[in-house]
Scaffold this active site. Structure first.
Site, short mmCIF file in Angstrom:
data_model
loop_
_atom_site.label_atom_id
_atom_site.label_comp_id
_atom_site.label_asym_id
_atom_site.label_seq_id
_atom_site.Cartn_x
_atom_site.Cartn_y
_atom_site.Cartn_z
N TRP A 150 39.52 39.42 44.36
CA TRP A 150 39.41 39.36 42.88
C TRP A 150 37.96 39.42 42.38
CZ3 TRP A 150 41.16 34.16 44.66
CH2 TRP A 150 42.46 34.21 45.19
N GLY A 151 37.08 40.05 43.16
CA GLY A 151 35.69 40.21 42.71
C GLY A 151 34.79 39.04 43.06
N ASP A 158 44.36 39.10 38.20
CA ASP A 158 45.61 39.87 38.12
C ASP A 158 45.83 40.51 36.75
OD1 ASP A 158 45.84 38.81 40.61
OD2 ASP A 158 47.87 38.02 40.32
N ASP A 202 44.69 39.13 50.74
CA ASP A 202 44.44 38.28 49.57
C ASP A 202 43.48 37.13 49.91
OD1 ASP A 202 44.86 37.57 46.92
OD2 ASP A 202 47.04 37.63 47.05
C1 GAL Z 1 47.30 37.44 43.91
C2 GAL Z 1 46.98 38.93 43.90
C3 GAL Z 1 48.20 39.67 43.38
C4 GAL Z 1 49.38 39.35 44.28
C5 GAL Z 1 49.60 37.86 44.39
C6 GAL Z 1 50.65 37.49 45.42
O1 GAL Z 1 46.21 36.75 44.40
O2 GAL Z 1 45.86 39.16 43.09
O3 GAL Z 1 47.95 41.04 43.33
O4 GAL Z 1 49.16 39.91 45.56
O5 GAL Z 1 48.40 37.19 44.75
O6 GAL Z 1 50.85 36.12 45.51
#
Ligand code: GAL
Length: 376
Positions: free
Chosen positions: A162-163, A184, A127
């Protein structure tokens, strides 16, 4: 080569968020097998954020599983999953903390990759929260890509920024096998539609060994769980799943598979849809539709055996009729070919069309066919 088809599996985040545990993972592993997901091609069981202690081990500096959630440690869970012929995925973050504020892997990439390898991890979702100031995003993914290779274990690298930073243009060079391209997903129609609309023009760079990941599916959530919101009906879940298949996107289920209903099970194990998704060439679809209504999409995708996938999507609020003019996809009428289609979601069987095809599609729903050319 580690990955030559879009990865398929299940991830804890969409439904469970921080409420994860050893027993949830074991029960879900059992359900995975009982539902026939493994037989349909699904492989990975992935624990997302919130699995570790809030701080690293003060002596070894290593990540430590939260003992209340995972009393037997991660190796034992990995063994349980491996013994059943499946693969085990975990999560970390390129920044100093994860998105839910657990320790991230920044400046610990090689140590953490070694730790994951020692537990038997086969897949790492990585992430992008809490990036230190002044540090370039691509550089962080290069580091973990290198660390995973150095770990001595084959670990699928699932990048999740996230791109940001035009990820599609450099991510393949880091060794990643899939890359999240959007924010998300939420369990409602607007959310998955927004995601696919944003990525349709960018699918040309998604290809074997490194696929555009448009997020975990919400199929079968019906509004329950962390990203539940309003939920969707089955027509939207059919459309969502079919779109992920046309996009050759990773198929990571996000519902509570312990309570999956039969409609969801038969959708996510549909052999023909999965065959479209898992096509070795992973070509992006061509798109046409009704020029005066942009909510009707017709997608046409070349498949590796010389057949085609043909999909009609109605993203409108009303039932409607949509079209495929075969000339839009490279088949003019004077070429002398008709198109025989086989319905893979309904019971229309096989039919042959000349020049164009009109299809009635209920609001939010889709129709999908496998098509082949036949000489007149
Ligand atoms: C976001 C991610 C999600 C999930 C989340 C966990 O950044 O896009 O898919 O992993 O964090 O905190």
């Amino acid at each position: 080569m580690l990955v030559n088809r879009p990865p398929m599996g299940w991830n804890t985040w969409n439904t469970f968020g921080k409420d994860i545990s050893d027993s949830l993972i074991r029960e879900s592993t059992d359900a995975f097998l009982d539902l026939g997901l493994k037989d349909a091609g699904y492989q990975y069981i992935v624990i997302d954020d919130c699995w570790s202690r809030r701080t690293r081990d003060p002596e070894t500096d290593r990540l430590v599983p939260e003992p209340e959630k995972f009393p037997y440690g991660m190796k034992s869970l990995a063994d349980y999953i491996h013994e059943r012929g499946l693969k085990f995925g975990m999560y970390s973050c390129a920044g100093q903390r994860t998105c839910a504020d657990y320790p991230g892997s920044f400046d610990h990439e090689f140590l953490d990759a070694e730790t994951f390898a020692s537990w038997g991890v086969d897949y790492l979702k990585y992430d992008f929260c809490y990036k230190p100031q002044g540090v370039e995003g691509p550089w962080l993914y290069r580091r973990m890509g290198m660390a995973l290779r150095a770990s001595g274990r084959d670990i699928l690298f699932s990048a999740c920024n996230w791109g940001s930073d035009d990820v599609w243009s450099w991510i393949r060079s880091t060794g990643a096998h899939m890359y999240r391209s959007t924010g998300d997903i939420m369990d409602n129609a607007e959310s998955y539609r927004k995601i696919v609309k944003s990525q349709l023009p960018k699918l040309g760079t998604s290809a074997p060994q490194c696929y555009n990941d448009i997020d975990m599916l919400t199929v079968g959530m019906y509004g329950k769980g962390l990203v539940g919101t309003t939920g969707c009906g089955d027509a939207d879940y059919r459309s969502q799943f079919a779109l992920w298949c046309f996009f050759s996107a990773p198929l990571m289920l996000g519902c509570d598979i312990r309570h999956m209903n039969e409609t969801t099970r038969s959708l996510v194990t549909n052999r023909d849809l999965i065959r479209i998704n898992q096509d070795l060439e992973a070509r992006p679809p061509m798109k046409s539709g009704r020029p005066w209504n942009e909510n009707f999409w017709t997608l046409f995708k070349h498949l590796d055996d010389g057949t085609y996938a043909l999909g009609f999507f109605n993203m409108d609020e009303k039932d409607g009729e949509t079209y495929a003019n075969f000339s839009d996809f490279g088949l003019p009428n004077h070429a002398g070919y008709d198109v025989t289609v086989r319905d893979i979601l309904g019971d229309e069987g096989e039919q042959t069309y000349r020049e164009y095809m009109r299809v009635k599609v209920p609001a939010h729903d889709c129709k999908v066919y496998i098509a082949k050319l036949v000489k007149r």
